[in-house]
Design a protein around this motif. Structure first.
Motif, mmCIF file in Angstrom:
data_model
loop_
_atom_site.group_PDB
_atom_site.id
_atom_site.type_symbol
_atom_site.label_atom_id
_atom_site.label_comp_id
_atom_site.label_asym_id
_atom_site.label_seq_id
_atom_site.Cartn_x
_atom_site.Cartn_y
_atom_site.Cartn_z
ATOM 1 N N MET A 1 1.173 -1.227 0.241
ATOM 2 C CA MET A 1 0.037 0.397 0.114
ATOM 3 C C MET A 1 1.459 1.085 -0.337
ATOM 4 O O MET A 1 1.621 1.337 0.493
ATOM 5 N N ASP A 2 0.219 1.790 -0.693
ATOM 6 C CA ASP A 2 1.563 2.952 -0.645
ATOM 7 C C ASP A 2 0.686 4.394 -0.083
ATOM 8 O O ASP A 2 -0.272 4.558 0.373
ATOM 9 N N LEU A 3 0.794 3.973 1.601
ATOM 10 C CA LEU A 3 0.889 4.932 2.966
ATOM 11 C C LEU A 3 0.996 7.078 2.367
ATOM 12 O O LEU A 3 -0.329 7.116 2.985
ATOM 13 N N VAL A 4 1.216 7.018 1.535
ATOM 14 C CA VAL A 4 1.882 8.344 1.644
ATOM 15 C C VAL A 4 -0.020 8.813 0.398
ATOM 16 O O VAL A 4 -0.218 10.156 0.739
ATOM 17 N N ARG A 5 0.665 8.238 -0.540
ATOM 18 C CA ARG A 5 -0.985 8.589 -0.970
ATOM 19 C C ARG A 5 -2.370 8.924 -0.304
ATOM 20 O O ARG A 5 -3.066 8.900 -0.451
ATOM 21 N N HIS A 6 -2.237 7.480 0.320
ATOM 22 C CA HIS A 6 -3.206 7.016 1.278
ATOM 23 C C HIS A 6 -3.637 7.973 2.353
ATOM 24 O O HIS A 6 -4.757 8.111 2.828
ATOM 25 N N LEU A 7 -2.779 8.818 2.681
ATOM 26 C CA LEU A 7 -2.197 9.429 4.019
ATOM 27 C C LEU A 7 -2.546 11.038 3.185
ATOM 28 O O LEU A 7 -3.554 11.788 3.357
ATOM 29 N N GLU A 8 -2.162 11.142 1.759
ATOM 30 C CA GLU A 8 -2.974 12.385 0.781
ATOM 31 C C GLU A 8 -4.933 12.270 1.363
ATOM 32 O O GLU A 8 -5.217 13.229 1.612
ATOM 33 N N CYS A 9 -5.273 11.430 0.346
ATOM 34 C CA CYS A 9 -6.431 11.102 0.581
ATOM 35 C C CYS A 9 -7.288 11.009 2.350
ATOM 36 O O CYS A 9 -8.568 11.876 2.226
ATOM 37 N N PHE A 10 -6.598 10.477 3.010
ATOM 38 C CA PHE A 10 -7.204 11.119 4.215
ATOM 39 C C PHE A 10 -7.739 12.452 4.674
ATOM 40 O O PHE A 10 -8.718 13.030 4.887
ATOM 41 N N VAL A 11 -6.437 12.755 4.986
ATOM 42 C CA VAL A 11 -6.693 14.769 4.861
ATOM 43 C C VAL A 11 -7.159 15.635 3.668
ATOM 44 O O VAL A 11 -7.900 15.806 4.496
ATOM 45 N N ALA A 12 -7.091 15.352 2.630
ATOM 46 C CA ALA A 12 -7.829 15.600 1.235
ATOM 47 C C ALA A 12 -9.357 15.697 2.596
ATOM 48 O O ALA A 12 -10.584 16.539 2.045
ATOM 49 N N VAL A 13 -10.188 14.368 2.479
ATOM 50 C CA VAL A 13 -11.451 14.432 3.340
ATOM 51 C C VAL A 13 -11.806 15.168 4.852
ATOM 52 O O VAL A 13 -12.935 15.484 4.757
ATOM 53 N N ALA A 14 -10.990 15.084 4.800
ATOM 54 C CA ALA A 14 -10.854 15.590 6.652
ATOM 55 C C ALA A 14 -11.475 16.914 6.311
ATOM 56 O O ALA A 14 -11.846 17.896 7.286
ATOM 57 N N GLU A 15 -10.277 17.529 6.103
ATOM 58 C CA GLU A 15 -10.375 18.973 5.427
ATOM 59 C C GLU A 15 -11.470 18.896 4.668
ATOM 60 O O GLU A 15 -12.103 21.190 4.555
ATOM 61 N N GLU A 16 -12.144 18.581 4.026
ATOM 62 C CA GLU A 16 -13.051 19.208 2.871
ATOM 63 C C GLU A 16 -14.540 18.321 3.311
ATOM 64 O O GLU A 16 -15.770 19.477 3.734
ATOM 65 N N SER A 17 -14.402 17.589 4.439
ATOM 66 C CA SER A 17 -15.456 16.657 5.364
ATOM 67 C C SER A 17 -17.020 16.636 4.106
ATOM 68 O O SER A 17 -17.535 16.831 4.857
ATOM 69 N N HIS A 18 -16.073 16.376 2.973
ATOM 70 C CA HIS A 18 -16.775 15.832 1.604
ATOM 71 C C HIS A 18 -16.124 15.123 0.419
ATOM 72 O O HIS A 18 -15.044 15.341 0.705
ATOM 73 N N PHE A 19 -16.316 13.353 0.278
ATOM 74 C CA PHE A 19 -16.589 12.936 -0.504
ATOM 75 C C PHE A 19 -15.441 13.582 -1.934
ATOM 76 O O PHE A 19 -14.984 13.467 -3.076
ATOM 77 N N GLY A 20 -16.732 13.898 -2.384
ATOM 78 C CA GLY A 20 -16.602 14.020 -3.566
ATOM 79 C C GLY A 20 -15.635 15.512 -3.955
ATOM 80 O O GLY A 20 -15.417 16.088 -4.343
ATOM 81 N N ARG A 21 -16.058 16.203 -2.933
ATOM 82 C CA ARG A 21 -15.009 17.344 -2.676
ATOM 83 C C ARG A 21 -13.310 16.462 -2.960
ATOM 84 O O ARG A 21 -13.163 17.791 -3.725
ATOM 85 N N ALA A 22 -13.482 16.582 -2.210
ATOM 86 C CA ALA A 22 -11.853 16.225 -1.681
ATOM 87 C C ALA A 22 -11.494 14.742 -3.090
ATOM 88 O O ALA A 22 -10.437 15.426 -3.301
ATOM 89 N N ALA A 23 -12.234 14.340 -4.191
ATOM 90 C CA ALA A 23 -11.207 13.922 -5.045
ATOM 91 C C ALA A 23 -11.564 14.527 -5.651
ATOM 92 O O ALA A 23 -10.093 14.382 -6.725
ATOM 93 N N ALA A 24 -12.632 15.781 -5.742
ATOM 94 C CA ALA A 24 -12.204 17.095 -6.940
ATOM 95 C C ALA A 24 -10.924 17.692 -6.585
ATOM 96 O O ALA A 24 -9.832 17.221 -7.746
ATOM 97 N N ARG A 25 -10.521 17.260 -5.284
ATOM 98 C CA ARG A 25 -8.903 18.108 -5.181
ATOM 99 C C ARG A 25 -8.204 17.046 -5.111
ATOM 100 O O ARG A 25 -7.272 17.634 -5.480
ATOM 101 N N LEU A 26 -8.387 16.158 -5.503
ATOM 102 C CA LEU A 26 -7.402 14.783 -5.882
ATOM 103 C C LEU A 26 -6.871 15.064 -7.529
ATOM 104 O O LEU A 26 -6.604 14.763 -7.541
ATOM 105 N N GLY A 27 -8.208 15.351 -8.296
ATOM 106 C CA GLY A 27 -8.045 14.682 -9.288
ATOM 107 C C GLY A 27 -8.395 13.620 -9.239
ATOM 108 O O GLY A 27 -7.684 12.857 -10.615
#
Length: 346
Positions: A1-27
């Motif tokens: 597992m790419d831990l760094v990439r998974h942590l980027e996803c975790f932080v994005a969801v935590a900061e956006e409080s929304h999976f859709g917005r976090a997904a758009a932010r991460l492309g």
């Protein structure tokens, strides 16, 4: 597992409080993002978010881990930035080598020029013969070095080839010492002091071959590198040694001007390292008629390693040799490759 990439996803969801917005932010699409969060939760053994159809809420465990995740990401980015700077030659460690024949002035000028042209780069500098440098290149233990020619340069790239003419060091009362220029043939009868052949086999053989072609075949070749030993052989064994003018040019038989500079510790490629310059020592330096002998240097580095750090070192070395050692550009009349040791005897 790419831990760094998974942590980027975790932080994005935590900061956006929304999976859709976090997904758009991460492309990325939302389903792969949800899958990564699930895999991270399974890997860590804790639940990071409470999910409902309307909202995403970070859990207490997620809150506690968020600062750690941000720190890991920051360190990861710092590591990658440092790696990019090293790759681009802006910082890091450069493993470099110089032969034991350079004067202190040349070494100092080289390092000063390199420091000016490559600020922030640390140099791990070694004193190595050409043979030792070639072995270090082959073992991937050296990034750049200053070598003598001829030598085996397969797998290496080279900077400009520079030439330093060699003169002869001989006892002050020798017949040839009274000449303004010394023909090699006039050294007949004198033993020759040379560096050990293993230090630069092709250079060693090239020197003996040129001497023989110009009428000088020494009765014996004595091996020495240390300043005191070379001086002792020149004075007591009636031997001669070769050296460049920049190291020995003021041992020319005229009274020195001003206070004595004392012994010179500047070696010449193992040829006559550090023989005192003061004529009172009984050793004089004379140019050779027709300049048949010369040292040829160039900076060398592994093929494909020519980054800005190596370029800065090569530029500093070339400038230092030209300004402090009187080196001049050289266009060799023969290939710069290792030649057979048997050539001298043909």
């Amino acid at each position: 597992m790419d831990l760094v990439r998974h942590l980027e996803c975790f932080v994005a969801v935590a900061e956006e409080s929304h999976f859709g917005r976090a997904a758009a932010r991460l492309g990325m699409a939302q389903p792969p993002l949800s899958q990564r969060i699930q895999r991270l939760e399974k890997h860590l053994g804790v639940r990071l978010f409470e999910r409902t159809s309307r909202q995403v809420t970070i859990t207490e465990a997620g809150t506690l881990l968020l600062a750690e995740a941000r720190e890991v990401l920051a360190r990861s980015e710092a590591l990658m930035a440092t790696a990019r700077r090293i790759r681009d030659g802006e910082t890091g460690l450069l493993r470099a080598a110089l032969p034991p024949d350079l004067s202190g002035e040349t070494v100092a000028a080289l390092l000063a020029g390199f420091a000016e042209g490559a600020a922030g780069l640390e140099v791990e500098l070694h004193e190595l013969s050409t043979a030792q440098q070639l072995a270090a290149f082959a073992a991937h233990e050296l990034d750049v070095g200053l070598i003598h020619h001829p030598s085996d340069v397969s797998g290496l790239e080279l900077g400009p080839v520079l030439r330093r003419e060699l003169g002869v060091l001989l006892p002050g009362d020798a017949a040839a010492a009274g000449l303004d220029e010394v023909p090699l043939a006039s050294l007949t009868g004198h033993d020759l002091i040379l560096f050990p052949r293993a230090a630069a086999p092709a250079v060693y053989d090239d020197l003996l071959t040129t001497c023989a072609r110009n009428g000088y075949t020494p009765p014996a070749v004595r091996h020495a590198q240390g300043a005191s030993f070379v001086r002792g052989l020149v004075l007591s064994a009636r031997a001669v040694a070769f050296g460049p003018r920049d190291a020995h040019g003021d041992a020319e038989g005229e009274a020195p001007q001003g206070p004595s500079q004392g012994p010179s510790e500047a070696p010449s490629p193992g040829l006559s390292q550090g023989v005192p310059r003061n004529p009172a020592s009984g050793v004089v330096w004379r140019p050779l008629t027709g300049a048949p002998l010369a040292l040829r240097h160039s900076v060398a580095w592994p093929e494909g390693r020519g980054d800005p750090a190596v370029a800065a070192f090569a530029g500093a070395a070339t400038h230092a040799l030209r300004t402090t050692a009187g080196a001049t550009p050289d266009l060799p009349s023969r290939p710069l490759h290792l030649r057979p040791a048997s050539e001298y005897w043909l």
